[in-house]
Write a protein that holds these residues in place. Structure first.
Motif, mmCIF file in Angstrom:
data_model
loop_
_atom_site.group_PDB
_atom_site.id
_atom_site.type_symbol
_atom_site.label_atom_id
_atom_site.label_comp_id
_atom_site.label_asym_id
_atom_site.label_seq_id
_atom_site.Cartn_x
_atom_site.Cartn_y
_atom_site.Cartn_z
ATOM 1 N N ARG A 153 -0.019 11.447 -7.441
ATOM 2 C CA ARG A 153 0.074 12.196 -8.388
ATOM 3 C C ARG A 153 -1.051 13.538 -7.964
ATOM 4 O O ARG A 153 -2.015 12.827 -8.930
ATOM 5 C CB ARG A 153 0.136 11.750 -9.293
ATOM 6 C CG ARG A 153 1.585 10.785 -9.622
ATOM 7 C CD ARG A 153 1.656 10.277 -10.871
ATOM 8 N NE ARG A 153 3.645 9.417 -10.917
ATOM 9 C CZ ARG A 153 4.587 10.046 -11.753
ATOM 10 N NH1 ARG A 153 4.054 10.713 -11.826
ATOM 11 N NH2 ARG A 153 5.613 8.998 -11.365
ATOM 12 N N ASP A 225 -6.002 3.607 -9.135
ATOM 13 C CA ASP A 225 -4.918 3.768 -9.876
ATOM 14 C C ASP A 225 -5.759 3.957 -11.674
ATOM 15 O O ASP A 225 -5.111 3.651 -12.365
ATOM 16 C CB ASP A 225 -4.076 1.573 -10.127
ATOM 17 C CG ASP A 225 -3.043 1.805 -9.971
ATOM 18 O OD1 ASP A 225 -2.026 2.988 -9.876
ATOM 19 O OD2 ASP A 225 -2.854 0.120 -9.170
ATOM 20 N N ARG A 248 -2.660 7.722 -8.103
ATOM 21 C CA ARG A 248 -2.976 8.488 -8.941
ATOM 22 C C ARG A 248 -3.714 9.086 -9.103
ATOM 23 O O ARG A 248 -5.073 8.948 -10.567
ATOM 24 C CB ARG A 248 -2.349 7.622 -11.026
ATOM 25 C CG ARG A 248 -1.541 6.872 -10.290
ATOM 26 C CD ARG A 248 -0.800 5.339 -11.633
ATOM 27 N NE ARG A 248 0.103 5.343 -11.726
ATOM 28 C CZ ARG A 248 1.233 5.211 -11.631
ATOM 29 N NH1 ARG A 248 1.314 6.531 -12.226
ATOM 30 N NH2 ARG A 248 2.240 4.561 -11.697
ATOM 31 N N GLU A 251 -5.160 11.121 -13.367
ATOM 32 C CA GLU A 251 -5.770 10.039 -13.902
ATOM 33 C C GLU A 251 -7.101 9.068 -13.408
ATOM 34 O O GLU A 251 -7.577 9.342 -14.456
ATOM 35 C CB GLU A 251 -4.611 8.713 -14.433
ATOM 36 C CG GLU A 251 -3.360 9.236 -14.699
ATOM 37 C CD GLU A 251 -2.707 7.720 -14.532
ATOM 38 O OE1 GLU A 251 -3.127 7.377 -14.835
ATOM 39 O OE2 GLU A 251 -1.422 7.578 -15.071
#
Length: 307
Positions: A153, A225, A248, A251
């Protein structure tokens, strides 16, 4: 004055990358590790460059050699490191930069990681595809009931998907997404990294790391993560986990931005991570070390970026 450092992943390595990179002990052994007399000349062959066994070792070695030369200059200039993270295989270099593993071990683990991933893909070949211009939630809707999943992502409308090759898998999903207006770009990698297809590789790499002498990081380190890594066990678990789970990165960027760095420096080939950062956090300048002709140029830009 401070800088956040992000290490590139696979896919943007090229013969002219990091033109200012000087020889050190790790670079001196790179040719023998890869079985070529000149790694830059070897990168001119796209087939050679995309092979995991070559790319992951090369990316880790050049990233750490560049970091070694940059880090000493940052220290001399009293420039603080706000945080460190790595994109895909770049997480190995990030861990070494943060003192979790030695550079020599990072290069060894890069070779093992590539081997395990290649072995996992032998029974079912896979690939990755970048998807932009469509909301991530809409991509997930198309993926429901398929063997393709989100591997990375990067942003609200930017993801990487991965899965088996063939007309009934990745090719079919690409066609369905393109019909919805998405831009799909097949990446120059030969395995479906960060998807369930790599489960056996993640388990094998976890086993290899279980006996390694990792240490707690000495710099603020974030895993794939977007978790702050405080201990050696957390670093060990994160390095294995990311092989078959979604990265991720959106993030991760948010976590680094929250620390308030003056700027962000990407270390590796190309400018992919710097561009992603500029799209998500445009108020914090970002550039890649690959954009500069000299190391002095890298340091001068960092110094100019201070508010």
């Amino acid at each position: 004055m401070s800088v956040a450092v992000v290490f590139s992943g696979q896919g943007n390595q090229h013969p002219a990358m990091l033109p200012w990179l000087g020889d050190d002990a790790s670079m001196a052994t790179l040719g023998s590790r890869l079985g070529v007399p000149d790694w830059r000349a070897a990168l001119a062959d796209p087939a050679w460059a995309r092979m995991n066994a070559h790319a992951q070792v090369l990316i880790t070695t050049t990233g750490l050699a560049a970091w070694s030369q940059i880090a000493s200059r940052l220290m001399s200039a009293s420039i603080a490191i706000d945080g460190v993270a790595g994109y895909s295989v770049g997480e190995l270099a990030a861990c070494a930069a943060a003192g979790v593993i030695d550079a020599e071990d990072a290069m060894k683990f890069a070779a093992q990681r590539a081997t395990f991933m290649d072995e996992a893909s032998r029974s079912l070949a896979g690939g990755l595809c970048g998807v932009t211009g469509i909301a991530a939630a809409d991509v997930e809707a198309v993926l429901l009931g398929t063997s393709v999943s989100i591997a990375i992502r990067n942003g609200d409308d930017s993801v990487v998907i991965g899965g088996p090759l063939g007309g009934d898998a990745l090719d079919a999903v690409e066609a369905a997404l393109a019909a919805r207006g998405a831009r799909c770009t097949r990446l120059a990698v030969s395995v479906a990294s960060h998807t369930p297809l790599m489960r056996s590789a993640a388990q094998a790499f976890g086993n290899a790391l279980s006996t390694a002498g990792l240490r707690a990081p000495t710099l603020p380190l974030f895993d794939s993560d977007a978790n702050r890594v405080w201990t050696a066990d957390q670093a060990r678990a994160g390095l294995a986990h990311q092989i078959d789970h979604t990265v991720r990165w959106d993030e991760v960027m948010d976590q680094l931005a929250a620390r308030g760095p003056s700027c962000v420096l990407e270390i590796g080939g190309g400018q992919a991570l710097a561009r992603l950062w500029q799209q998500r956090h445009p108020s914090i300048p970002a550039r890649s070390a690959d954009e500069f002709r000299t190391l002095d140029g890298v340091l001068a830009w960092i110094e100019r970026s201070a508010p």
